[in-house]
Design an enzyme around this catalytic site. Structure first.
Site, short mmCIF file in Angstrom:
data_model
loop_
_atom_site.label_atom_id
_atom_site.label_comp_id
_atom_site.label_asym_id
_atom_site.label_seq_id
_atom_site.Cartn_x
_atom_site.Cartn_y
_atom_site.Cartn_z
N HIS A 5 5.46 -5.34 -5.40
CA HIS A 5 5.30 -6.24 -4.25
C HIS A 5 3.83 -6.54 -3.99
O HIS A 5 2.94 -5.90 -4.53
CB HIS A 5 5.93 -5.63 -2.99
N ARG A 9 -0.80 -8.21 5.85
CA ARG A 9 -0.68 -7.76 7.24
C ARG A 9 -0.44 -8.97 8.12
O ARG A 9 -1.03 -10.04 7.92
CB ARG A 9 -1.96 -7.04 7.66
N GLU A 62 5.77 -7.68 0.99
CA GLU A 62 5.81 -6.61 2.00
C GLU A 62 4.97 -7.03 3.19
O GLU A 62 3.74 -7.23 3.07
CB GLU A 62 5.25 -5.32 1.39
N ASN A 66 1.25 -3.91 12.24
CA ASN A 66 0.66 -2.78 12.97
C ASN A 66 0.93 -2.98 14.45
O ASN A 66 0.64 -4.06 14.99
CB ASN A 66 -0.85 -2.70 12.71
N HIS A 80 -2.43 -5.26 -0.37
CA HIS A 80 -2.52 -4.73 -1.73
C HIS A 80 -1.46 -5.38 -2.63
O HIS A 80 -0.52 -6.01 -2.14
CB HIS A 80 -2.35 -3.21 -1.75
N GLU A 123 -1.89 -0.63 -5.29
CA GLU A 123 -1.10 0.55 -4.97
C GLU A 123 -0.23 0.92 -6.16
O GLU A 123 0.40 0.04 -6.78
CB GLU A 123 -0.19 0.24 -3.78
#
Ligand SMILES: C[C@@H](O)C(=O)SC[C@H](NC(=O)CC[C@H](N)C(=O)O)C(=O)NCC(=O)O
Ligand code: NI
Length: 146
Positions: A5, A9, A62, A66, A80, A123
């Protein structure tokens, strides 16, 4: 190794889901809430990718939301690119031997982070590994990894 993925954010989860799902046509395949990390992860897949797999195997987007508002200026909205690896310790050792900095070592056998020469966060997630009981991000707070 399999592409998993890309993480971005988002400031407003409802607004982003309306955009990616109702407008762009992606579908939610799963989500995870973290009380410890105070964030929500929502995984989205494109229709044709979902038709070709179980949804969980599709390449995903993804969304990271937050709960405490952050200003994502300076490119911080990009998170990432993630890959599933067969042996996270072996690939991290190989990368380290080749001079790559392992920004977040795979001490939990689950997750590691490296960066590209342009500082793109990558990642690495161990194939078949369950989320460790000690959520991996709990040990990363204020480490500057993200
Ligand atoms: C499950 C796996 O795909 C993940 O991406 S969890 C990675 C983890 N994410 C968070 O901690 C989300 C909240 C955090 N405040 C953030 O905004 O990233 C993580 O290690 N994130 C660091 C990164 O660079 O993505
Ligand atoms: Ni991820």
């Amino acid at each position: 190794m399999r592409y998993l993925h890309t993480m971005v954010r988002v400031k407003d989860l409802a607004e982003s889901l309306d955009f990616y799902c109702n407008k762009l046509g992606l579908a939610e395949v799963r989500r995870m809430e973290s009380e410890a990390g105070r964030f929500t992860l929502v995984y989205l897949a494109a229709p044709q990718d979902r038709q070709s797999g179980t949804g969980n195997d599709a390449p995903l987007l993804e969304l990271t939301y937050n709960w405490d508002t952050e200003d994502y200026g300076g490119g911080r909205n990009f998170g990432h690119v993630a890959f599933e690896v067969d042996d996270i310790y072996a690939i991290c050792q190989k990368l380290a031997d080749q001079g790559v900095t392992i920004n977040r070592p795979p001490r939990d056998g689950y997750m590691a982070f490296i960066r590209s020469p342009d500082q793109i966060s990558i990642e690495l997630l161990q194939k078949g590994a369950a989320l460790p009981p000690q959520e991996p991000w709990a040990s990363m707070a204020n480490t500057g990894v993200w």
